[in-house]
Motif scaffolding. Structure first.
Motif, PDB file in Angstrom:
ATOM      1  N   THR A  73       0.835  -1.183   0.000  1.00  0.00           N
ATOM      2  CA  THR A  73       0.000   0.000   0.000  1.00  0.00           C
ATOM      3  C   THR A  73       0.865   1.226   0.000  1.00  0.00           C
ATOM      4  O   THR A  73       2.035   1.180   0.376  1.00  0.00           O
ATOM      5  N   SER A  74       0.296   2.335  -0.403  1.00  0.00           N
ATOM      6  CA  SER A  74       1.025   3.586  -0.409  1.00  0.00           C
ATOM      7  C   SER A  74       1.547   3.861   0.992  1.00  0.00           C
ATOM      8  O   SER A  74       0.827   3.753   1.969  1.00  0.00           O
ATOM      9  N   LYS A 102       3.790  11.641  -2.098  1.00  0.00           N
ATOM     10  CA  LYS A 102       2.557  10.886  -1.882  1.00  0.00           C
ATOM     11  C   LYS A 102       2.166  10.147  -3.155  1.00  0.00           C
ATOM     12  O   LYS A 102       2.009  10.749  -4.209  1.00  0.00           O
ATOM     13  N   THR A 111      -0.673   7.918  -5.090  1.00  0.00           N
ATOM     14  CA  THR A 111      -2.091   7.596  -5.141  1.00  0.00           C
ATOM     15  C   THR A 111      -2.363   6.929  -6.487  1.00  0.00           C
ATOM     16  O   THR A 111      -1.451   6.778  -7.303  1.00  0.00           O
ATOM     17  N   SER A 121      -2.437  -0.936  -6.327  1.00  0.00           N
ATOM     18  CA  SER A 121      -2.074  -0.419  -5.019  1.00  0.00           C
ATOM     19  C   SER A 121      -0.576  -0.132  -5.025  1.00  0.00           C
ATOM     20  O   SER A 121       0.230  -1.008  -4.747  1.00  0.00           O
ATOM     21  N   SER A 142      -2.810  18.175  -6.085  1.00  0.00           N
ATOM     22  CA  SER A 142      -2.600  18.214  -4.648  1.00  0.00           C
ATOM     23  C   SER A 142      -2.845  19.587  -4.048  1.00  0.00           C
ATOM     24  O   SER A 142      -3.272  19.707  -2.922  1.00  0.00           O
TER      25      SER A 142
END
Length: 192
Positions: A43-44, A115, A117, A105, A168
């Motif tokens: 996962t991130s 980040k 996504t 993912s 963002s």
């Protein structure tokens, strides 16, 4: 109407084999998207050994630069016209030259500080870094290459320090200050 010399059962068998071959071909062609990057587990925010986004070194405008890379080691890029919310605008024939990085993912390796996504759209589940959808560049055939840097003044290598984009913060990220190159002639129309 019967053709002389070819029994009906032989014509049916040939027709069934042809239909079976076409169905097999159709199934193979529609079994999924072909992409340079496959979905990985994780996962991130949770680094894993099979990371989707890694870091590597590439020659960018004559200098060795730390860049974001796909699992195959190829340099990742971002496209300045991509829209707010991290929606990619490079799709269709553009995405054939600039293949999107896709993963259900995404995860990152150490050194990737932004980040990650995923945005669902025309390219599938495309990985987004700090609001910038990520792409590879077909003419880059090996790790360490960055021939897409500066193409049309809209394509740039993604680095770990890439500032947050329109997705963002609501304002676009500034274009890199490094000199740009022509990118080998892949810049005619359509953003690619």
């Amino acid at each position: 109407m019967s053709k002389p010399g070819i029994p009906v059962s032989a014509r049916r068998a040939t027709g069934l084999v042809s239909v079976a071959a076409l169905l097999t071909l159709a199934a193979a062609c529609s079994s999924g998207k072909s992409s340079p990057s496959s979905a990985t587990s994780g996962t991130s925010g949770a680094p894993s050994s099979g990371a989707t986004v890694n870091t590597g070194t590439a020659g960018v405008s004559g200098a060795k630069t730390t860049v974001l890379t796909a699992p195959d080691g190829h340099t990742l890029y971002y496209f300045t016209p991509d829209t707010a919310g991290g929606q990619p605008t490079c799709t269709g024939s553009c995405a054939a030259i600039w293949p999107p990085l896709v993963a259900a993912s995404p995860s990152e390796a150490s050194g990737v500080t932004g980040k990650l996504t995923v945005v669902a759209g025309a390219n599938g589940s495309q990985v987004v870094y700090n609001g910038h959808p990520l792409y590879e560049y077909k003419p880059d055939t090996a790790a360490g290459q960055a021939s897409g840097e500066g193409v049309m003044g809209k394509w740039f290598v993604a680095t770990p320090a890439l500032p947050a984009g329109a997705g963002s913060t609501g304002s676009p990220a500034p274009a890199p200050t490094s000199p740009s190159s022509s990118g080998g002639g892949y810049g005619s129309g359509g953003g690619y």
